[in-house]
Write a protein that holds these residues in place. Structure first.
Motif, PDB file in Angstrom:
ATOM      1  N   CYS A 279       3.154  -6.443   7.803  1.00 23.28           N
ATOM      2  CA  CYS A 279       4.162  -6.262   8.851  1.00 23.28           C
ATOM      3  C   CYS A 279       3.624  -6.799  10.164  1.00 23.28           C
ATOM      4  O   CYS A 279       4.356  -7.316  10.986  1.00 23.28           O
ATOM      5  CB  CYS A 279       4.527  -4.792   9.008  1.00 23.28           C
ATOM      6  SG  CYS A 279       5.466  -4.147   7.625  1.00 23.28           S
TER       7      CYS A 279
ATOM      8  N   GLU B 202      -5.763   0.079   6.238  1.00 21.85           N
ATOM      9  CA  GLU B 202      -4.630   1.004   6.153  1.00 21.85           C
ATOM     10  C   GLU B 202      -5.044   2.291   5.463  1.00 21.85           C
ATOM     11  O   GLU B 202      -5.912   2.295   4.594  1.00 21.85           O
ATOM     12  CB  GLU B 202      -3.484   0.393   5.335  1.00 21.85           C
ATOM     13  CG  GLU B 202      -2.920  -0.858   5.946  1.00 21.85           C
ATOM     14  CD  GLU B 202      -1.508  -1.172   5.460  1.00 21.85           C
ATOM     15  OE1 GLU B 202      -0.871  -0.305   4.822  1.00 21.85           O
ATOM     16  OE2 GLU B 202      -1.071  -2.296   5.708  1.00 21.85           O
TER      17      GLU B 202
ATOM     18  N   ILE C  33       1.762  -5.738   2.086  1.00 25.46           N
ATOM     19  CA  ILE C  33       2.878  -6.268   2.878  1.00 25.46           C
ATOM     20  C   ILE C  33       2.408  -6.357   4.321  1.00 25.46           C
ATOM     21  O   ILE C  33       2.093  -5.328   4.937  1.00 25.46           O
ATOM     22  CB  ILE C  33       4.104  -5.347   2.791  1.00 25.46           C
ATOM     23  CG1 ILE C  33       4.524  -5.143   1.335  1.00 25.46           C
ATOM     24  CG2 ILE C  33       5.257  -5.904   3.612  1.00 25.46           C
ATOM     25  CD1 ILE C  33       5.472  -3.964   1.141  1.00 25.46           C
TER      26      ILE C  33
ATOM     27  N   VAL D 178       0.848  -1.193   0.000  1.00 22.40           N
ATOM     28  CA  VAL D 178       0.000   0.000   0.000  1.00 22.40           C
ATOM     29  C   VAL D 178       0.884   1.244   0.000  1.00 22.40           C
ATOM     30  O   VAL D 178       0.604   2.231  -0.688  1.00 22.40           O
ATOM     31  CB  VAL D 178      -0.928  -0.014   1.237  1.00 22.40           C
ATOM     32  CG1 VAL D 178      -1.924   1.131   1.148  1.00 22.40           C
ATOM     33  CG2 VAL D 178      -1.666  -1.345   1.360  1.00 22.40           C
ATOM     34  N   CYS D 179       1.975   1.177   0.757  1.00 17.98           N
ATOM     35  CA  CYS D 179       2.900   2.319   0.815  1.00 17.98           C
ATOM     36  C   CYS D 179       3.499   2.585  -0.566  1.00 17.98           C
ATOM     37  O   CYS D 179       3.580   3.738  -1.010  1.00 17.98           O
ATOM     38  CB  CYS D 179       4.010   2.050   1.820  1.00 17.98           C
ATOM     39  SG  CYS D 179       3.421   2.015   3.517  1.00 17.98           S
TER      40      CYS D 179
ATOM     41  N   ASP E  39      -1.974   2.196  10.216  1.00 17.34           N
ATOM     42  CA  ASP E  39      -2.591   0.873  10.163  1.00 17.34           C
ATOM     43  C   ASP E  39      -3.535   0.711  11.341  1.00 17.34           C
ATOM     44  O   ASP E  39      -3.255   1.201  12.440  1.00 17.34           O
ATOM     45  CB  ASP E  39      -1.519  -0.230  10.252  1.00 17.34           C
ATOM     46  CG  ASP E  39      -0.524  -0.159   9.113  1.00 17.34           C
ATOM     47  OD1 ASP E  39      -0.796   0.545   8.129  1.00 17.34           O
ATOM     48  OD2 ASP E  39       0.533  -0.796   9.223  1.00 17.34           O
TER      49      ASP E  39
HETATM   50  N1  SME Z   1       1.441  -2.857   5.188  1.00 19.03           N
HETATM   51  C1  SME Z   1       2.210  -1.857   4.506  1.00 19.03           C
HETATM   52  C2  SME Z   1       3.648  -2.015   4.902  1.00 19.03           C
HETATM   53  C3  SME Z   1       4.048  -1.195   6.050  1.00 19.03           C
HETATM   54  S1  SME Z   1       3.641  -1.826   7.527  1.00 19.03           S
HETATM   55  O1  SME Z   1       2.314  -2.275   7.657  1.00 19.03           O
HETATM   56  C4  SME Z   1       4.155  -0.921   8.808  1.00 19.03           C
HETATM   57  C5  SME Z   1       2.072  -1.920   3.006  1.00 19.03           C
HETATM   58  O2  SME Z   1       1.539  -2.874   2.436  1.00 19.03           O
HETATM   59  O3  SME Z   1       2.517  -0.977   2.378  1.00 19.03           O
END
Ligand code: SME
Length: 153
Positions: free
Chosen positions: A98, A105, A96, A73-74, A124
Protein backbone atom coordinates in the motif's frame (compact mmCIF):
# COMPACT_ATOMS: atom_id res chain seq x y z
CA UNK A 1 8.96 -0.32 22.27
CA UNK A 2 5.92 1.58 23.56
CA UNK A 3 5.13 1.63 27.27
CA UNK A 4 2.55 -1.13 26.80
CA UNK A 5 1.17 -1.08 30.37
CA UNK A 6 0.56 2.67 30.02
CA UNK A 7 -0.98 2.20 26.57
CA UNK A 8 -3.27 -0.56 27.88
CA UNK A 9 -4.33 1.61 30.83
CA UNK A 10 -5.10 4.59 28.56
CA UNK A 11 -7.12 2.42 26.19
CA UNK A 12 -8.96 0.84 29.13
CA UNK A 13 -9.93 4.28 30.47
CA UNK A 14 -11.00 5.57 27.04
CA UNK A 15 -13.07 2.56 25.99
CA UNK A 16 -14.64 1.44 29.26
CA UNK A 17 -18.24 0.36 28.71
CA UNK A 18 -18.05 0.80 24.90
CA UNK A 19 -19.18 -2.19 22.80
CA UNK A 20 -19.44 -0.64 19.35
CA UNK A 21 -16.80 -2.28 17.16
CA UNK A 22 -16.03 0.73 14.95
CA UNK A 23 -15.78 3.08 17.95
CA UNK A 24 -13.33 0.64 19.57
CA UNK A 25 -11.30 0.21 16.37
CA UNK A 26 -11.07 3.98 15.82
CA UNK A 27 -9.90 4.62 19.36
CA UNK A 28 -7.32 1.83 19.30
CA UNK A 29 -5.98 2.86 15.88
CA UNK A 30 -5.37 6.37 17.21
CA UNK A 31 -3.90 5.39 20.57
CA UNK A 32 -1.64 2.64 19.24
CA UNK A 33 -0.44 4.71 16.28
CA UNK A 34 0.71 7.58 18.46
CA UNK A 35 2.33 5.34 21.07
CA UNK A 36 5.50 4.59 19.08
CA UNK A 37 7.44 6.40 16.34
CA UNK A 38 8.05 3.04 14.60
CA UNK A 39 4.37 2.78 13.74
CA UNK A 40 3.92 4.48 10.35
CA UNK A 41 0.50 3.00 9.53
CA UNK A 42 -1.87 1.55 12.09
CA UNK A 43 -5.34 0.31 11.36
CA UNK A 44 -7.96 -2.36 11.09
CA UNK A 45 -9.32 -4.45 8.25
CA UNK A 46 -12.81 -5.81 8.98
CA UNK A 47 -14.32 -9.13 7.92
CA UNK A 48 -17.29 -8.02 5.78
CA UNK A 49 -18.08 -11.29 3.97
CA UNK A 50 -16.69 -14.84 4.07
CA UNK A 51 -13.02 -14.61 3.08
CA UNK A 52 -13.07 -10.84 2.58
CA UNK A 53 -11.48 -7.97 4.49
CA UNK A 54 -12.36 -4.32 4.00
CA UNK A 55 -10.60 -1.24 5.35
CA UNK A 56 -11.65 -0.02 8.78
CA UNK A 57 -10.49 2.83 11.01
CA UNK A 58 -6.81 3.71 10.55
CA UNK A 59 -4.09 6.32 10.99
CA UNK A 60 -1.43 7.12 8.40
CA UNK A 61 -1.54 7.32 4.61
CA UNK A 62 -4.34 5.70 2.65
CA UNK A 63 -4.62 1.91 2.80
CA UNK A 64 -5.97 -0.43 0.12
CA UNK A 65 -9.72 -0.86 0.49
CA UNK A 66 -10.24 -4.58 -0.06
CA UNK A 67 -8.04 -7.58 0.84
CA UNK A 68 -9.19 -11.17 0.17
CA UNK A 69 -8.08 -13.72 2.79
CA UNK A 70 -5.80 -15.31 0.14
CA UNK A 71 -3.70 -12.18 -0.19
CA UNK A 72 -1.09 -10.28 1.75
CA UNK A 73 0.02 -10.31 5.35
CA UNK A 74 -3.45 -9.25 6.50
CA UNK A 75 -5.06 -12.12 4.59
CA UNK A 76 -2.60 -14.58 6.16
CA UNK A 77 -3.50 -13.42 9.68
CA UNK A 78 -7.23 -13.65 8.95
CA UNK A 79 -6.91 -17.06 7.24
CA UNK A 80 -4.71 -18.70 9.88
CA UNK A 81 -5.89 -16.86 13.00
CA UNK A 82 -2.24 -16.36 13.89
CA UNK A 83 -0.10 -13.27 14.40
CA UNK A 84 2.10 -12.44 11.43
CA UNK A 85 5.45 -10.77 12.13
CA UNK A 86 7.14 -9.80 8.87
CA UNK A 87 10.65 -8.41 9.30
CA UNK A 88 11.10 -7.64 5.60
CA UNK A 89 8.03 -7.31 3.39
CA UNK A 90 10.07 -8.08 0.27
CA UNK A 91 10.58 -11.60 1.62
CA UNK A 92 6.83 -12.16 2.12
CA UNK A 93 5.20 -13.89 -0.84
CA UNK A 94 2.08 -11.97 -1.90
CA UNK A 95 2.68 -8.91 0.24
CA UNK A 96 0.38 -6.05 -0.78
CA UNK A 97 2.35 -2.81 -1.00
CA UNK A 98 0.00 0.00 0.00
CA UNK A 99 2.96 2.25 0.72
CA UNK A 100 6.36 1.94 -0.98
CA UNK A 101 8.10 2.98 2.24
CA UNK A 102 6.78 0.04 4.32
CA UNK A 103 9.55 -2.40 5.34
CA UNK A 104 8.06 -4.41 8.23
CA UNK A 105 4.57 -5.44 9.32
CA UNK A 106 2.79 -6.87 12.32
CA UNK A 107 -0.73 -8.19 11.77
CA UNK A 108 -2.88 -9.66 14.53
CA UNK A 109 -6.29 -11.36 14.29
CA UNK A 110 -9.12 -9.68 16.21
CA UNK A 111 -11.91 -11.76 17.77
CA UNK A 112 -14.89 -10.82 19.88
CA UNK A 113 -15.80 -12.63 23.10
CA UNK A 114 -17.77 -15.26 21.17
CA UNK A 115 -14.73 -16.18 19.08
CA UNK A 116 -16.09 -14.47 15.94
CA UNK A 117 -13.25 -13.09 13.80
CA UNK A 118 -13.98 -9.35 13.48
CA UNK A 119 -10.93 -8.51 11.41
CA UNK A 120 -7.21 -7.84 11.81
CA UNK A 121 -5.01 -5.12 13.28
CA UNK A 122 -2.27 -4.15 10.83
CA UNK A 123 0.75 -2.09 11.91
CA UNK A 124 3.31 -1.12 9.27
CA UNK A 125 6.76 0.35 9.84
CA UNK A 126 9.26 1.99 7.53
CA UNK A 127 12.01 0.36 9.63
CA UNK A 128 13.06 -3.21 8.75
CA UNK A 129 12.65 -5.72 11.59
CA UNK A 130 10.61 -3.22 13.60
CA UNK A 131 8.40 -5.78 15.36
CA UNK A 132 8.99 -8.76 17.62
CA UNK A 133 7.08 -11.28 19.75
CA UNK A 134 6.89 -8.86 22.67
CA UNK A 135 4.95 -6.36 20.51
CA UNK A 136 2.65 -9.13 19.27
CA UNK A 137 1.94 -10.42 22.78
CA UNK A 138 1.32 -7.02 24.35
CA UNK A 139 -0.97 -5.90 21.54
CA UNK A 140 -2.84 -9.22 21.44
CA UNK A 141 -3.61 -8.84 25.15
CA UNK A 142 -5.02 -5.35 24.55
CA UNK A 143 -7.13 -6.62 21.63
CA UNK A 144 -8.48 -9.53 23.66
CA UNK A 145 -9.48 -7.26 26.53
CA UNK A 146 -11.15 -4.60 24.38
CA UNK A 147 -12.85 -6.69 21.69
CA UNK A 148 -13.87 -9.38 24.14
CA UNK A 149 -16.84 -7.12 24.87
CA UNK A 150 -17.51 -6.02 21.26
CA UNK A 151 -20.69 -6.90 19.41
CA UNK A 152 -20.15 -8.97 16.24
CA UNK A 153 -19.60 -6.61 13.27
N1 SME B 1 0.57 -4.58 3.33
C1 SME B 1 -0.62 -5.23 3.79
C2 SME B 1 -1.80 -4.53 3.18
C3 SME B 1 -2.35 -3.45 4.01
S1 SME B 1 -1.53 -2.02 3.91
O1 SME B 1 -0.14 -2.10 4.04
C4 SME B 1 -2.21 -0.80 4.80
C5 SME B 1 -0.67 -6.70 3.47
O2 SME B 1 0.13 -7.23 2.69
O3 SME B 1 -1.54 -7.35 4.01
Amino acid sequence: MPDYPALAARIRALTEGEEDTVALMATLACEIHHSDARFDWTGFYRVVAPGLLKIGPYQGGHGCLVIPFERGVCGAAARTGRAQIVEDVEEFEGHIACSASTRAELVLPVWNGQGVLLGVLDIDSDQPGAFDEADAEALAAILAEVFGRAEPA
